[in-house]
Motif scaffolding. Structure first.
Motif, PDB file in Angstrom:
ATOM      1  N   ASP A   1       0.773  -1.290   0.065  1.00  0.00           N
ATOM      2  CA  ASP A   1      -0.116   0.020   0.208  1.00  0.00           C
ATOM      3  C   ASP A   1       0.785   1.012   0.129  1.00  0.00           C
ATOM      4  O   ASP A   1       0.900   2.009   0.904  1.00  0.00           O
ATOM      5  N   THR A   2       1.337   1.570  -1.175  1.00  0.00           N
ATOM      6  CA  THR A   2       2.378   2.763  -1.275  1.00  0.00           C
ATOM      7  C   THR A   2       1.520   4.076  -1.268  1.00  0.00           C
ATOM      8  O   THR A   2       2.265   5.013  -0.735  1.00  0.00           O
TER       9      THR A   2
ATOM     10  N   TYR B   1       2.751   7.029   0.968  1.00  0.00           N
ATOM     11  CA  TYR B   1       2.883   8.564   0.517  1.00  0.00           C
ATOM     12  C   TYR B   1       2.099   9.613   1.119  1.00  0.00           C
ATOM     13  O   TYR B   1       2.530  10.479   1.421  1.00  0.00           O
ATOM     14  N   LEU B   2       0.949   9.232   1.381  1.00  0.00           N
ATOM     15  CA  LEU B   2      -0.147  10.094   1.712  1.00  0.00           C
ATOM     16  C   LEU B   2       0.081  10.469   3.389  1.00  0.00           C
ATOM     17  O   LEU B   2       0.161  11.701   4.013  1.00  0.00           O
ATOM     18  N   GLY B   3       0.747   9.510   4.033  1.00  0.00           N
ATOM     19  CA  GLY B   3       0.939   9.595   5.543  1.00  0.00           C
ATOM     20  C   GLY B   3       2.207  10.574   5.593  1.00  0.00           C
ATOM     21  O   GLY B   3       2.192  11.456   6.535  1.00  0.00           O
TER      22      GLY B   3
ATOM     23  N   LEU C   1      -9.091  11.156   2.852  1.00  0.00           N
ATOM     24  CA  LEU C   1      -8.367  10.928   1.662  1.00  0.00           C
ATOM     25  C   LEU C   1      -8.546   9.553   1.017  1.00  0.00           C
ATOM     26  O   LEU C   1      -8.292   8.586   1.706  1.00  0.00           O
ATOM     27  N   VAL C   2      -9.305   9.214  -0.169  1.00  0.00           N
ATOM     28  CA  VAL C   2      -9.545   8.124  -0.532  1.00  0.00           C
ATOM     29  C   VAL C   2      -8.973   7.668  -1.797  1.00  0.00           C
ATOM     30  O   VAL C   2      -8.949   8.782  -2.505  1.00  0.00           O
ATOM     31  N   THR C   3      -7.928   6.626  -1.897  1.00  0.00           N
ATOM     32  CA  THR C   3      -7.494   6.246  -3.033  1.00  0.00           C
ATOM     33  C   THR C   3      -7.973   5.035  -3.715  1.00  0.00           C
ATOM     34  O   THR C   3      -8.358   3.980  -2.987  1.00  0.00           O
TER      35      THR C   3
ATOM     36  N   MET D   1      -2.224   9.089  -8.398  1.00  0.00           N
ATOM     37  CA  MET D   1      -2.873   9.769  -7.263  1.00  0.00           C
ATOM     38  C   MET D   1      -1.816  10.863  -6.605  1.00  0.00           C
ATOM     39  O   MET D   1      -2.311  11.867  -6.243  1.00  0.00           O
ATOM     40  N   GLU D   2      -0.386  10.584  -7.026  1.00  0.00           N
ATOM     41  CA  GLU D   2       0.469  11.536  -6.312  1.00  0.00           C
ATOM     42  C   GLU D   2       0.159  12.978  -7.267  1.00  0.00           C
ATOM     43  O   GLU D   2       0.329  14.215  -6.482  1.00  0.00           O
TER      44      GLU D   2
END
Ligand code: ATP
Ligand code: MG
Length: 410
Positions: free
Chosen positions: A19-20, A24-26, A64-66, A156-157
């Motif tokens: 779960d990258t 990333y978001l964290g 934040l949903v991905t 996403m980024e």
């Protein structure tokens, strides 16, 4: 404000994909002063997604949903969002036109699956400029904002950085969290804790993240004012550096290969490596550094005794008397590659990576690193662990660190 990340996808639950996105978001949320309180991962079924969204909307101010925004049948985020919030899906004509146009530019006609991308929950705002076809979405509720981002990490980024981060930056006018990473090598977590014993770090939390032959120390400060946080962090940093001295090779995103290469270049020195147990990893890590051609002359993987004799001119008697895994062989390998290449430094690795090949005198993890330079040549002995790949990485860390310390005259 409480923050929650929801990542969607069965592959994330079943160990198929790391779960990258959450990683990333964290990290980004921490930098923005909005530490997440929950990370929830759910599969692709609409009911799980709906439940997760309801729970998040109830407890978090920012969600934040991905994932699950695309055109494949397992992409259920839009529908679940509509259900969770009691909003019907409506066809957004502008979005539909936009998708049709983007496809036309690539000479393609819109399929019915792609058409469904324009079905969005009523009241949802479209986040433009998504690299893929599916746009990100924003739903503003009374007490929370829900951002839906694509699942493909690069997409996403992009959407996060261009559409979400700028909004969040304004939201948090005073950043309250500052973090710094101090990177250590050649000292265990336990030894670090001992060395830092009794240190009075005011308002600074300290945590440890061990890796192969290295430990990262994270300093985290919470303070009402940025200035104050920075001062506290700088003071804590200095206190830790005083205690650990040479064990700290860098901060934040520094890597050991970058530090070693920078020192080599600064001193105008070149290096050549002869690798046995690291199988090329040492050369690979050194050449990861942009501009390493200024210091890296060559690398040789001399795995067999024959290769060590032929290419590196390790004397037959050395191999016979001490074996391939010995300080004598490591030293001869380093001297050999230095002589053959004409580089100022010769560096070598030889060891038992495991799981096989061990004897009573030579256990798995036993490794020798050789270093040859104008003044002398020597080898250092290390005993790493049981895992083969970790042993390779540990040996590379130890080798790079030997070069670093030599160039620092330590
Ligand atoms: P698409 O339009 O490609 O279907 P999507 O927004 O629907 O995109 P997903 O279908 O959920 O996203 O995932 C697309 C790809 O991104 C998959 O390869 C998936 O494994 C990867 N991916 C999704 N979520 C994550 C995540 N949290 N971390 C890492 N990779 C992810
Ligand atoms: Mg998909």
């Amino acid at each position: 404000m409480k923050v929650e990340i929801i990542t969607i996808g069965g592959e994330l639950l079943w160990g198929e994909t790391a779960d990258t996105n959450a990683v990333y978001l964290g990290r980004r949320l921490i930098q923005l002063g909005l530490p997440p309180k929950w990370i929830t991962t759910v599969g692709d079924d609409p009911e799980s997604i709906r439940e997760a969204l309801i729970q998040a909307a109830r407890r978090a101010g920012l969600v934040l949903v991905t994932g699950g925004l695309g055109t494949t049948p397992d992409d259920r985020t839009r529908g679940a969002l509509g259900l969770a919030l009691g909003r019907p899906l409506i066809l957004d004509q502008d979005l539909l036109g936009d998708i049709r146009e983007r496809l036309a530019r690539r000479g393609r006609r819109m399929t019915s699956a792609q058409e469904r991308l324009a079905l969005i929950p009523k009241g949802a705002k479209i986040l433009p400029d998504a690299p893929g076809l599916a746009p990100g979405l924003l739903l503003e509720l009374d007490d929370s904002s829900i951002y839906c981002l694509p699942g493909v990490p690069r997409e996403m980024e992009t959407v996060f950085e261009t559409q979400v981060a700028p909004v969040l930056e304004k939201l948090v006018t005073r950043r309250t969290i500052f973090r710094k990473r101090l990177r250590t090598v050649g000292i265990s977590e336990t030894a670090i804790v001992e060395k830092l014993h009794g240190l009075r770090l005011r308002d600074v939390a300290i945590s440890y993240l061990p890796g192969p032959w290295s430990v990262d120390i994270w300093l985290t400060v919470r303070a009402p004012l940025a200035r104050e946080a920075e001062d506290l962090l700088a003071r804590a940093d200095q206190q830790v550096q005083d205690r650990l001295q040479d064990h700290i090779y860098g901060v934040d995103d520094d890597t050991l290969e970058r530090v070693a290469a920078a020192l080599l270049i600064m001193k105008g020195a070149t290096i050549a490596v002869a690798e046995s147990c690291t199988g090329g990893l040492l050369a690979s890590r050194l050449t990861d550094v942009p501009g390493s051609s200024a210091c890296f002359e060559r690398g040789v993987v001399a795995y067999s005794d024959e290769a060590k004799r032929q290419i590196l001119k390790v004397p037959k008697s050395t191999l016979a008397r001490h074996g391939a895994i010995s300080g004598e062989t490591a030293t001869a390998m380093a001297e050999g590659i230095r002589r053959a290449s004409g580089a100022q430094l010769g560096l070598s690795t030889t060891g038992i990576a495991g799981p096989a090949g061990a004897t009573v005198e030579k256990p798995v993890g036993l490794t020798f690193i050789g270093l040859a330079h104008a003044e002398t040549s020597l080898a250092e002995k290390f005993l790493f662990g049981q895992d083969r790949l970790t042993n390779k990485e540990s040996a590379v860390q130890a080798a790079l660190n030997m070069v670093r310390l030599h160039l620092l005259n330590r």
